[in-house]
Design an enzyme around this catalytic site. Sequence first.
Site, PDB file in Angstrom:
ATOM      1  CG  ASN A   1      -1.853  -1.104   1.624  1.00  0.00           C
ATOM      2  OD1 ASN A   1      -2.292  -1.253   2.651  1.00  0.00           O
ATOM      3  ND2 ASN A   1      -2.563  -1.638   0.223  1.00  0.00           N
TER       4      ASN A   1
ATOM      5  CB  CYS B   1     -12.287  -7.610  -9.802  1.00  0.00           C
ATOM      6  SG  CYS B   1     -14.192  -7.336  -9.820  1.00  0.00           S
TER       7      CYS B   1
END
Length: 387
Positions: free
Chosen positions: A187, A307
């Site tokens: 992240n 996705c």
Amino acid sequence: MKAKDRLLAELRASVPQVAPADAVAMQARGVPLVDVRDPEEVSQGSPVGAHRVGRGRLELRIEEIAPDTAAPLLVMCDSGTCSLFATEDLRRLGYSDVRSVTGGFTRWKNEGLPVEVPRGLDRDYRERYSRHLLMPEVGDAGQQRLLDSSVLIVGAGGLGSPAAMYLAAAGVGRLALVDHDVVDRSNLQRQILHTDARVGTPKIESARATLKALNPNVDVVGIGERLTRGNVERLFAGYDVIVDGTDNFPSRYLINDACVRLGLPNVHGAVYRFEGQVSVFWPAGGSGPCYRCLFPEPPPPEMAPSCAEAGVMGVLPGVIGLLQAVETVKILLGLGELLVGRMLYYDALRARFSELRVPRNPACRYCAEGAEFPGYVDYERFCAGAS
Ligand SMILES: [Zn+2]
């Protein structure tokens, strides 16, 4: 006798005067006390429970403070002179029972009556927001509006990070972040709320630490829940603006549908590789479309890049998340031209912004005039086959 002195003498004779201690008793019975001193004076202290409105804005604000012009009203200044003139202004507006506090705040303080330092007017406030206070478009009134406002950001990730940091810095009073993830090292390439030391901790905890360090005055609400059709309305209720910082279709449609239902502005942002887009979906706030006017249903899972683990240039969400923060502040302050009915695209590789008009779909099942809310759709299983 000069004109001013003559008027003052007349006012002294005609305006009922109330000693500070009696004013406290009247306040306890529900009589509004208006402190008409300047913000600089008020920032040193003001009677507990007083309404603080400088004389320049008195006529504009008095109606919300005292809707009944026949009911008693107390006015206070620094020494009891200026309040006499303010009383005269209020009489002209039709207030028939205005009383001036004798000796003003000076006497109030000397008599040891209850005083408080008003929230948001202390030294921290004046220093922290000085560049806002200097701008006529923001000023004290605008900054107070930001302090009184609340924004909910879905996703403490790439878009939510820069948006949350700038909104906290700007002084948005309550900032909620919805995220049920923990910080992962992958992240950190873009999610600047988080740090290497906080890998493995809940993102909302990490976000709170960063935002509180930046601006301790902001009320940071961490919501460690996954957004579902069962909780979305409860979570969104009471917020002024919703910022969509998600990266998946189930959440995006839930956010859209709840915002349409609740009449809330939905500040949309999305990124993919080197490109990003921003818009404001707010059918209730004008003639603009909702997200479903553009994309009535999600694309087939195999076509939806979000996705799978899609790549993104780490700096890009910074640009898009900040544009979302800019639109949010404009909404809160009622400033400028919003990205309502327009989608702004950013192509980082070509260093180009472009814009597409996005009209409202008059047949939209969600936001069309008079449309009955069709209910929330559970797209949770949508990504099942695509990961
Ligand atoms: Zn629509």
